[in-house]
Design an enzyme around this catalytic site. Structure first.
Site, PDB file in Angstrom:
ATOM      1  N   HIS A 270      12.601  86.201  30.313  1.00 30.62           N
ATOM      2  CA  HIS A 270      12.387  86.425  28.882  1.00 30.62           C
ATOM      3  C   HIS A 270      12.780  85.133  28.159  1.00 30.62           C
ATOM      4  O   HIS A 270      13.958  84.889  27.957  1.00 30.62           O
ATOM      5  CB  HIS A 270      13.240  87.601  28.407  1.00 30.62           C
ATOM      6  CG  HIS A 270      13.197  87.781  26.929  1.00 30.62           C
ATOM      7  ND1 HIS A 270      12.136  88.383  26.308  1.00 30.62           N
ATOM      8  CD2 HIS A 270      14.038  87.393  25.942  1.00 30.62           C
ATOM      9  CE1 HIS A 270      12.343  88.374  25.006  1.00 30.62           C
ATOM     10  NE2 HIS A 270      13.487  87.781  24.754  1.00 30.62           N
ATOM     11  N   ASP A 272      13.015  83.019  24.947  1.00 33.68           N
ATOM     12  CA  ASP A 272      12.907  83.106  23.494  1.00 33.68           C
ATOM     13  C   ASP A 272      12.151  81.881  22.993  1.00 33.68           C
ATOM     14  O   ASP A 272      12.573  80.743  23.199  1.00 33.68           O
ATOM     15  CB  ASP A 272      14.293  83.245  22.870  1.00 33.68           C
ATOM     16  CG  ASP A 272      14.847  84.649  23.087  1.00 33.68           C
ATOM     17  OD1 ASP A 272      14.106  85.609  22.822  1.00 33.68           O
ATOM     18  OD2 ASP A 272      15.988  84.774  23.552  1.00 33.68           O
ATOM     19  N   ASP A 382      12.824  92.820  23.955  1.00 30.90           N
ATOM     20  CA  ASP A 382      13.952  92.332  23.150  1.00 30.90           C
ATOM     21  C   ASP A 382      13.757  92.476  21.650  1.00 30.90           C
ATOM     22  O   ASP A 382      14.589  92.033  20.870  1.00 30.90           O
ATOM     23  CB  ASP A 382      14.187  90.849  23.513  1.00 30.90           C
ATOM     24  CG  ASP A 382      15.508  90.328  22.965  1.00 30.90           C
ATOM     25  OD1 ASP A 382      16.439  91.136  22.822  1.00 30.90           O
ATOM     26  OD2 ASP A 382      15.610  89.124  22.690  1.00 30.90           O
ATOM     27  N   HIS A 586      10.391  87.100  17.684  1.00 33.39           N
ATOM     28  CA  HIS A 586      11.473  88.028  17.326  1.00 33.39           C
ATOM     29  C   HIS A 586      12.848  87.398  17.087  1.00 33.39           C
ATOM     30  O   HIS A 586      13.818  88.145  16.922  1.00 33.39           O
ATOM     31  CB  HIS A 586      11.564  89.170  18.342  1.00 33.39           C
ATOM     32  CG  HIS A 586      11.960  88.738  19.729  1.00 33.39           C
ATOM     33  ND1 HIS A 586      11.052  88.619  20.739  1.00 33.39           N
ATOM     34  CD2 HIS A 586      13.144  88.404  20.248  1.00 33.39           C
ATOM     35  CE1 HIS A 586      11.676  88.229  21.846  1.00 33.39           C
ATOM     36  NE2 HIS A 586      12.952  88.087  21.580  1.00 33.39           N
TER      37      HIS A 586
HETATM   38 ZN    ZN Z   1      14.467  87.553  22.925  1.00 34.99          ZN
END
Ligand code: ZN
Length: 1015
Positions: A270, A272, A382, A586
């Site tokens: 994951h 970001d 997330d 996000h």
């Molecule tokens: Zn994240």
């Protein structure tokens, strides 16, 4: 028997940590090291390879924050290592606590091809297996001096300047002090037997500790470990590795029980897309992670890896073609699996409806075009809460499954299911799964797997769950140690059965086994991170503004193409959309990133705005034609002031001049015959009367548009969280510096602390809305500013706009679920009503709201709605939201949902006047206000078809007639990707020759139509 369990457990820990793990790499031969420090921002690989390196020794200090150094390491494999597996080990000075939150490296060969990434938990480079002996070794390591300023599990929350872009990166001032010290650069031999023994003991140890003390299996594992350790000579553990493995083999060969929980493990990282690092570093994190993943796939054919954000792959295609080619090779082999269906993993509280559509369109289309894959899941592990329109959007994009784990972060209520049907506001249901491991960054540890089994709420009726494994957030991905665990846990007594497989395989089986899973209706509200509805206002304003400008641009450009033959700017719109979509990530749109990220987001939004205005102005001028009459364009979905929706009309004068304030006592009155507003000498609204309804909106003795300041210092994540205790203390801003009448309304100026707010209260003629323009110089720290509107109204629910509809939430706090929603998200309106009368708050950039209620001694009920205007968090951006802001909100009296929907659009889509001579016939018109056009554009396939996306906005079954402003050859329902969709129920085309089709829509149904003009 005497209980010596602790002694043996401690023995195992110490031997693993101090003797076995350090011994897997043997025979260190130092590599020669040279370095080149990039003078600013990262350089292309070719520049790094050809740079003037200088020799340095191990111990060399390098890396001011956010800088890049290129290390060249060279050497020769010793002859005597022939036949062995040779690896280089490079320690850039890693902070060992976390992958992706410290220095990181990307290893290149001299020809520029990529070898793999380096991070604190993964510092080896493959050299030869087996080695011939005598090989020349040369690697170039692009080393990123990313600062460690936080880790999961030990957030310090201290304001830090490390999240700002250092001025020297762009040529200003000297670089800061180096953060890192090169600790190691050696050629070594990997002892594969000992490495395998370490993995055996690691799995055995972790499984053992996850089992209950009274479990026989736990003790069998303990004894097996004890016997294995007895076989080892700790001065030369490699020599005894095979014998020790034999000692644990029976324990590791015992099969899982028949009813063991099944875990579908899938490699994942994951990453970001921006957070504690800027976009450019996220791109390099993707490169490093994918280099790791593809290298791992070479050696482990059974390894599969799912990647979820198309934008990240688009970066590789553009800037790292070598890595991208490797990804495509592994995708063709079935090991690299595009998933998720979205352009980025966006916020889904704040992101607008049409934006969510485009996230799906661009995400899915990228995977189709580049990989030939039709993704079938929405993958948002997330994101901070999920709006109730998503199920329908998923279905209309051909998505069958939804995955997140974030709701496990709820601080109040435990979500009751892990596998369930999620039902949206229109009734669409999507099969959904929350991985019970409660993480998207699993290491496949025994503790995590045991947690998944014990937490799984659907035991007995379902028996499988999904676990994404691999270092995430800051990237890194899976390691060979994780694959070794998966391998050993495939069928092992005491453990769930672990299989690495495609998420689609998991969902297909899970669905088949559990078709009657329970149903959750409505939004998936995250009971956490409520401050993200308000943090970093300018980023949110840029998004809101550009979402509406994109609507205007597509509308007027399409209209100009159909009516005036102008070229449609397909490429520009595609690019501008993708920029807006990227910044809906996000941690960007919620306001939880560093100053660097938000500064760049604001710049990007400003540039998008400028370009959209240019495009749209040109289209409007082309439509209005020559002349100097005033042509007024109305991009909103409802007629206003005689101007048709989605069209334009000639208008010689302003339609709705605001009323003049009349002095009254020591204050003023605004009265337009529809509503009457009294403003006192403090600048507060003390009366708001709906004159037609003969109704006072405010409870006796209260004041509206009351600005309230609260201390806002949450316990954990500053930019993220608004903790309920913020309400315990409050300062009402009752004093005004001045309250004056102007031609436009009443101007109120207040100062508080170091801050200043200036508001203009305006009442247009013929309108039941009071507009409040707000200018704030905001200098508070750790405060939240709210604007309160107490209403004399007994409302059980509030109604908030969400994408493509609205949701009702209780205003009371009967249950813990209701109480936890103490801060709620609304898009353009929040509405409150009792039967027969209601009011709405409208806004141009506010998302956070709250509702409280009280029953008065007179028996009436006061329902107070508040807008969350600004916060002032100090982590991760220590100066978040400091400075000047402009925002707009309005109070609408005597309003039903239909009024709120209409005025919400109007607030965000002002009339635009241009000189010209021609009115503009709308391309489509609807005869029912409840059917709202969300987007009007030309088809992405460049066929010239007009695509119109509309939805039923009032929550009621509706029939409507759509009439086109052009000769219509055909009309067909389409999915969000504009592909034909069989939905005969929605469309009656018998009136086609008369340029119209009849629609039947269920509550909140979204319908995309392809309209082919007759030629
Ligand atoms: Zn994240």
């Amino acid at each position: 028997m005497h209980d010596n369990r602790r002694v043996i457990e401690q023995r195992l820990t110490r031997v693993l940590d101090q003797r076995l793990r350090p011994a897997v790499h043997t025979g260190a031969v130092p590599l020669a090291v040279a370095v080149w420090d990039a003078p600013g921002e990262p350089v292309p690989v070719g520049v790094g390879l050809a740079a003037p390196y200088r020799p340095v020794a191990v111990g060399h200090r390098w890396g001011p924050p956010w800088s890049t150094s290129w290390f060249r390491v060279t050497g020769q494999v010793p002859r005597e290592w022939a036949g062995r597996r040779v690896e280089a080990l490079v320690d850039l000075g890693f902070d060992k606590t976390g992958a992706g939150f410290s220095s990181e490296g990307l290893v290149h060969r001299a020809d520029g091809t990529v070898v793999k990434g380096l991070h604190p938990r993964n510092a080896w480079i493959p050299v030869a297996d087996p080695a011939a002996g005598g090989e020349q070794v040369a690697f170039h390591i692009e080393a990123a001096a990313n600062p460690t300023f936080d880790h999961f599990g030990e957030f310090h929350h201290a304001p830090t300047p490390l999240g700002r872009r250092p001025p020297w990166l762009t040529g200003g001032g000297p670089p800061g002090e180096p953060l890192y010290r090169l600790l190691r650069a050696d050629l070594t031999v990997l002892d594969t037997d000992l490495w395998d023994l370490v993995q055996d003991l690691d799995v055995l140890d972790q499984l053992m500790r996850s089992l209950p003390l009274d479990s026989p299996r736990r003790w069998q594992l303990l004894r097996a470990a004890d016997r294995a350790l007895d076989t080892l000579d700790l001065q030369n553990p490699a020599a005894g590795a095979r014998a020790a493995r034999e000692a644990v083999r029976p324990a590791l060969a015992a099969p899982a029980t028949a009813g063991a929980h099944r875990i579908s493990a899938i490699g994942h990282a994951h990453i970001d897309t921006a957070w504690l690092w800027p976009l450019r570093e996220a791109e390099r994190k993707v490169a490093r992670t994918l280099a790791n993943v593809t290298q791992l796939m070479d050696e482990h054919p059974g390894f599969r890896f799912a990647m979820s954000q198309a934008q990240q792959l688009a970066w590789m295609k553009e800037n790292r073609p070598g890595i991208y080619a490797r990804v495509r090779e592994k995708a063709a082999a079935g090991q690299f699996l595009p998933v998720g269906s979205l352009w980025v993993e966006p916020d889904t509280n704040i992101t607008g409806g049409e934006s969510l559509v485009r996230q799906l369109v661009h995400g899915k289309r990228f995977y189709q075009d580049e990989f030939g894959v039709e993704t079938a899941e929405m993958w948002l592990p997330d994101t901070f809460g999920y709006n109730a329109a998503l199920p329908q959007l998923m279905k209309l994009a051909g998505i069958r499954w939804f995955l997140t784990q974030k709701i496990s972060w709820n601080t109040t209520n435990r979500f009751p299911h892990h596998t369930f049907w999620w039902e949206g506001i229109d009734g669409t249901r999507i099969f959904s799964h929350f991985p019970p491991a409660d993480t998207y960054n699993s290491e496949l540890s025994g503790a995590e797997l045991a947690h998944a089994v014990s937490t799984f709420q659907d035991k007995g009726t379902a028996d499988r769950s999904l676990v994404p494994f691999g270092y995430g957030d800051g990237g890194g991905g899976p390691t060979r140690e994780m694959l070794a665990r998966a391998d050993r846990l495939a069928d092992l007594e005491g453990s769930p059965k672990v299989a690495i497989e495609h998420p689609a395989a998991f969902f297909t089986r899970a669905h088949r086994e559990y078709p009657d899973a329970p149903v959750w209706l409505g939004e998936l509200y995250l009971e956490f991170h409520r401050g993200t509805l308000t943090s970093q206002l300018k980023t949110k304003q840029g998004n809101r503004r550009n979402e509406h400008l994109l609507r205007e641009a597509e509308l007027w450009c399409a209209t100009a193409t159909v009516h005036a033959g102008r070229a449609y700017p397909y490429d520009a719109l595609d690019r501008l959309w993708k920029t807006v979509l990227l910044h809906q990530f996000h941690d960007i749109l919620p306001g939880s990133s560093t100053a660097w990220v938000h500064h760049e987001a604001e710049q990007a939004h400003t540039a998008v705005t400028a370009e959209l205005r240019t495009l749209t102005d040109a289209a409007r001028h082309a439509l209005a034609g020559p002349g100097d009459a005033t042509v007024v364009f109305n991009a909103a979905p409802h007629t206003r002031g005689g101007i048709p929706a989605l069209g334009a009309a000639l208008r010689p004068h302003q339609a709705h001049p605001p009323v003049d304030p009349a002095p009254s006592g020591r204050g003023f009155v605004l009265d337009n015959g529809l509503i009457r507003i009294e403003i006192d000498e403090r600048g507060l609204i003390t009366s708001a009367r709906d004159l037609r309804a003969h109704r006072e909106a405010l409870p006796p003795g209260t004041a509206a548009n009351l600005l309230q300041l609260h201390q806002d210092f949450p316990n954990e994540y500053d930019a993220w969280d608004l903790d309920a205790f913020y309400r315990n203390t409050r300062t009402d801003l009752l004093e005004a510096d001045s309250v004056t009448a102007t031609g436009a309304g009443v101007r109120v100026v207040r100062t508080f602390g170091d801050s200043r707010v200036e508001q203009l209260l305006t009442l247009p003629a013929h309108s039941r809305r009071l507009d409040i323009d707000t200018d704030i110089e905001w200098r508070e720290r750790e405060k939240i500013l709210k604007a309160a509107f107490p209403l004399d109204l007994r409302a059980e629910h509030s109604t908030a706009e969400i994408p493509f509809g609205h949701v009702k939430r209780p205003t009371h706090t009967n249950t813990s679920w209701d109480a936890a929603k103490f801060e709620i998200c609304a898009h353009r309106f929040l509405h409150l009503e009792e039967p027969g009368w209601g009011a709405a708050l409208l806004n141009d950039s506010t998302y956070g709201h709250d509702i409280t209620r009280a029953v008065r001694p007179d028996g009436g009920t006061t329902t107070t709605a508040r807008l969350s205007l600004l916060r002032a968090a100090r982590y991760p951006d220590p100066d978040a939201d400091q400075g000047h802001h402009r925002l707009h909100y309005a109070l609408l009296l005597g309003a039903g949902i239909a009024d709120a929907v209409r005025e919400g659009y109007r607030t965000n889509l002002p009339e635009r006047a241009v000189p010209g001579s021609r009115p503009v016939t709308p391309l489509v018109a609807l005869d029912t206000p409840s059917v709202v056009v969300e987007a009007l554009k030309l088809a992405d396939d460049r066929s010239g078809d007009v695509v119109v996306r509309l939805y039923e906005a009032h929550g009621a079954r509706t029939r409507a007639r759509l009439t086109t402003g052009f000769p219509l050859a055909s009309a067909h329902p389409a999915d969000l990707l504009e592909r034909p969709l069989a939905d005969p129920a929605a469309l009656d085309t018998t009136h086609l020759p008369h340029r119209s089709v009849d629609l039947t829509l269920r509550p909140f149904q979204i319908l995309t139509l392809r309209l082919r003009p007759a030629r």
